[in-house]
Scaffold this motif. Sequence first.
Motif, PDB file in Angstrom:
ATOM      1  N   VAL A 144     -14.707  26.203  41.644  1.00 18.96           N
ATOM      2  CA  VAL A 144     -15.606  27.055  42.419  1.00 18.96           C
ATOM      3  C   VAL A 144     -15.598  26.627  43.883  1.00 18.96           C
ATOM      4  CG1 VAL A 144     -17.979  27.860  42.687  1.00 18.96           C
ATOM      5  CG2 VAL A 144     -17.049  27.455  40.398  1.00 18.96           C
ATOM      6  N   ARG A 145     -15.394  27.575  44.749  1.00 13.91           N
ATOM      7  CA  ARG A 145     -15.302  27.295  46.184  1.00 13.91           C
ATOM      8  C   ARG A 145     -16.617  26.719  46.714  1.00 13.91           C
ATOM      9  NH1 ARG A 145     -13.852  31.813  50.852  1.00 13.91           N
ATOM     10  NH2 ARG A 145     -13.943  30.368  52.649  1.00 13.91           N
ATOM     11  N   ASP A 146     -16.503  25.707  47.573  1.00 13.11           N
ATOM     12  CA  ASP A 146     -17.630  25.054  48.252  1.00 13.11           C
ATOM     13  C   ASP A 146     -18.509  24.230  47.318  1.00 13.11           C
ATOM     14  OD1 ASP A 146     -16.869  26.207  50.696  1.00 13.11           O
ATOM     15  OD2 ASP A 146     -18.060  28.008  50.296  1.00 13.11           O
ATOM     16  N   VAL A 147     -18.153  24.144  46.043  1.00 11.55           N
ATOM     17  CA  VAL A 147     -18.921  23.341  45.092  1.00 11.55           C
ATOM     18  C   VAL A 147     -18.069  22.157  44.650  1.00 11.55           C
ATOM     19  CG1 VAL A 147     -20.027  23.278  42.833  1.00 11.55           C
ATOM     20  CG2 VAL A 147     -20.282  25.292  44.278  1.00 11.55           C
ATOM     21  N   ARG A 148     -18.603  20.962  44.835  1.00 13.57           N
ATOM     22  CA  ARG A 148     -17.893  19.733  44.437  1.00 13.57           C
ATOM     23  C   ARG A 148     -18.825  18.976  43.487  1.00 13.57           C
ATOM     24  NH1 ARG A 148     -17.747  20.313  49.774  1.00 13.57           N
ATOM     25  NH2 ARG A 148     -19.240  18.610  50.118  1.00 13.57           N
ATOM     26  N   ALA A 149     -18.606  19.157  42.214  1.00 13.75           N
ATOM     27  CA  ALA A 149     -19.516  18.619  41.207  1.00 13.75           C
ATOM     28  C   ALA A 149     -19.039  17.269  40.681  1.00 13.75           C
ATOM     29  CB  ALA A 149     -19.668  19.605  40.053  1.00 13.75           C
ATOM     30  N   ALA A 150     -19.996  16.400  40.410  1.00 15.03           N
ATOM     31  CA  ALA A 150     -19.708  15.097  39.799  1.00 15.03           C
ATOM     32  C   ALA A 150     -20.711  14.840  38.693  1.00 15.03           C
ATOM     33  CB  ALA A 150     -19.780  13.985  40.847  1.00 15.03           C
ATOM     34  N   ALA A 151     -20.270  14.171  37.650  1.00 15.81           N
ATOM     35  CA  ALA A 151     -21.136  13.847  36.522  1.00 15.81           C
ATOM     36  C   ALA A 151     -21.873  12.548  36.791  1.00 15.81           C
ATOM     37  CB  ALA A 151     -20.314  13.727  35.243  1.00 15.81           C
ATOM     38  N   PHE A 152     -23.149  12.523  36.383  1.00 13.65           N
ATOM     39  CA  PHE A 152     -23.934  11.292  36.458  1.00 13.65           C
ATOM     40  C   PHE A 152     -24.610  11.118  35.108  1.00 13.65           C
ATOM     41  CE2 PHE A 152     -27.753   8.813  37.684  1.00 13.65           C
ATOM     42  CZ  PHE A 152     -27.087   7.688  38.145  1.00 13.65           C
ATOM     43  N   VAL A 153     -24.065  10.202  34.312  1.00 11.19           N
ATOM     44  CA  VAL A 153     -24.520  10.048  32.929  1.00 11.19           C
ATOM     45  C   VAL A 153     -24.789   8.574  32.644  1.00 11.19           C
ATOM     46  CG1 VAL A 153     -23.261  12.075  32.130  1.00 11.19           C
ATOM     47  CG2 VAL A 153     -22.132   9.847  32.121  1.00 11.19           C
ATOM     48  N   GLY A 154     -25.294   8.298  31.457  1.00  4.73           N
ATOM     49  CA  GLY A 154     -25.606   6.933  31.057  1.00  4.73           C
ATOM     50  C   GLY A 154     -24.365   6.093  30.849  1.00  4.73           C
ATOM     51  N   GLN A 155     -24.581   4.819  30.641  1.00  2.00           N
ATOM     52  CA  GLN A 155     -23.486   3.869  30.513  1.00  2.00           C
ATOM     53  C   GLN A 155     -22.942   3.870  29.087  1.00  2.00           C
ATOM     54  OE1 GLN A 155     -24.416  -0.006  32.196  1.00  2.00           O
ATOM     55  NE2 GLN A 155     -25.705   0.940  33.756  1.00  2.00           N
ATOM     56  N   ASP A 156     -22.206   4.915  28.790  1.00  2.00           N
ATOM     57  CA  ASP A 156     -21.528   4.995  27.504  1.00  2.00           C
ATOM     58  C   ASP A 156     -20.194   5.693  27.725  1.00  2.00           C
ATOM     59  OD1 ASP A 156     -22.335   7.542  28.067  1.00  2.00           O
ATOM     60  OD2 ASP A 156     -23.173   7.976  26.102  1.00  2.00           O
ATOM     61  N   ARG A 157     -19.370   5.708  26.708  1.00  2.00           N
ATOM     62  CA  ARG A 157     -18.046   6.324  26.783  1.00  2.00           C
ATOM     63  C   ARG A 157     -17.263   5.810  27.986  1.00  2.00           C
ATOM     64  NH1 ARG A 157     -18.912  12.726  25.236  1.00  2.00           N
ATOM     65  NH2 ARG A 157     -20.608  12.450  23.740  1.00  2.00           N
ATOM     66  N   GLY A 158     -17.373   4.516  28.264  1.00  2.00           N
ATOM     67  CA  GLY A 158     -16.590   3.927  29.330  1.00  2.00           C
ATOM     68  C   GLY A 158     -17.207   3.998  30.713  1.00  2.00           C
ATOM     69  N   VAL A 159     -18.391   4.577  30.866  1.00  2.00           N
ATOM     70  CA  VAL A 159     -19.052   4.663  32.165  1.00  2.00           C
ATOM     71  C   VAL A 159     -19.732   3.334  32.462  1.00  2.00           C
ATOM     72  CG1 VAL A 159     -20.804   5.840  33.539  1.00  2.00           C
ATOM     73  CG2 VAL A 159     -19.398   7.136  31.941  1.00  2.00           C
ATOM     74  N   THR A 160     -19.415   2.732  33.619  1.00  3.64           N
ATOM     75  CA  THR A 160     -19.984   1.445  33.988  1.00  3.64           C
ATOM     76  C   THR A 160     -21.086   1.624  35.026  1.00  3.64           C
ATOM     77  OG1 THR A 160     -18.405   1.119  35.801  1.00  3.64           O
ATOM     78  CG2 THR A 160     -17.749   0.353  33.596  1.00  3.64           C
ATOM     79  N   ALA A 161     -21.877   0.566  35.212  1.00  2.00           N
ATOM     80  CA  ALA A 161     -22.927   0.595  36.229  1.00  2.00           C
ATOM     81  C   ALA A 161     -22.314   0.788  37.613  1.00  2.00           C
ATOM     82  CB  ALA A 161     -23.735  -0.699  36.177  1.00  2.00           C
ATOM     83  N   ARG A 162     -21.169   0.181  37.850  1.00  5.93           N
ATOM     84  CA  ARG A 162     -20.503   0.328  39.154  1.00  5.93           C
ATOM     85  C   ARG A 162     -20.095   1.780  39.393  1.00  5.93           C
ATOM     86  NH1 ARG A 162     -15.212  -3.080  41.348  1.00  5.93           N
ATOM     87  NH2 ARG A 162     -15.039  -1.983  43.354  1.00  5.93           N
ATOM     88  N   ALA A 163     -19.576   2.434  38.354  1.00  6.18           N
ATOM     89  CA  ALA A 163     -19.191   3.838  38.498  1.00  6.18           C
ATOM     90  C   ALA A 163     -20.400   4.704  38.814  1.00  6.18           C
ATOM     91  CB  ALA A 163     -18.503   4.324  37.217  1.00  6.18           C
ATOM     92  N   GLN A 164     -21.535   4.401  38.187  1.00  5.96           N
ATOM     93  CA  GLN A 164     -22.763   5.145  38.476  1.00  5.96           C
ATOM     94  C   GLN A 164     -23.158   4.985  39.943  1.00  5.96           C
ATOM     95  OE1 GLN A 164     -25.364   3.367  35.501  1.00  5.96           O
ATOM     96  NE2 GLN A 164     -25.416   5.297  34.362  1.00  5.96           N
TER      97      GLN A 164
END
Length: 283
Positions: A207-227
Amino acid sequence: IRSDDDSDVAPYVRGRKTEVVRVSHGGVAQRLRQLLAAVMRGPLGRLCAAGLVSTGDPLRVSRAEVNNARQACHGRPDAVTLLGDVGVLMALLHMHVMLCSHGFACFLDSLRRARKEARDSGSAARRGVLLSRDADVLEAEAERAVRDRRRHPKHDHMERILTEYFRASAVASDTHKEKEQRAAPRALVFAQYRDSVDEIVAQLAPVRDVRAAAFVGQDRGVTARAQVEVLEAFRRGGETDPNVLVATSVGEEGLDIGEVDLVVSFDALSSPTRMIQRMGRTG
């Protein structure tokens, strides 16, 4: 309890507008609902025949009524059978919520998990319902919808809201004499489940002009640093940084997200406190 309208609070709160968008089910969702209803008819029919629920219509019975039937089963000679029906029916009603409120990917995930549990260690009642021919047809249809990238109409409404917001913000910036001093427009989208977040981020990617990023809990490989990196980029508000943060409940409270003018709650929560926390991220 004070509100935004109180005289000693109002000077410190910007105007906030809340809009409820009602979305009807599209053709694909209606088809899946009917197939899910076919799976539910067996256990619901038995509960209805036993006088434990007031309706045999799968699309009208409530989870509260089925849950109350659990208590009424005790002491009956057929209690084991009926309790099995209550258990599987509660699982199917949860899937109905997934389908109607959270999208096809979440629904398919919940259906697959329930069928795997029934296959691996489920009771006879669960296996009889969740591994039935009707359930096979339901899963195949849901898989086709996800594979063909069909979406619940809620997704289209959410995309429209975001694109209109960023388009209006761009026009306002172009006409504002102090454009350099204006904060970059940013938005928050809340979804209860990780699968919904992933689906929304993938939807918004082109979608033009929309830059989305996920912000989820620390599971499935998501680290505190990535958050932290995601939050820092969102707060920074650069031309290549995300301007839409799609978050689960981890983003509802206790985080310094910065100035946000639009909050979209993709699903309606039953908890007033959590809804207030979501809406409290703006204004």
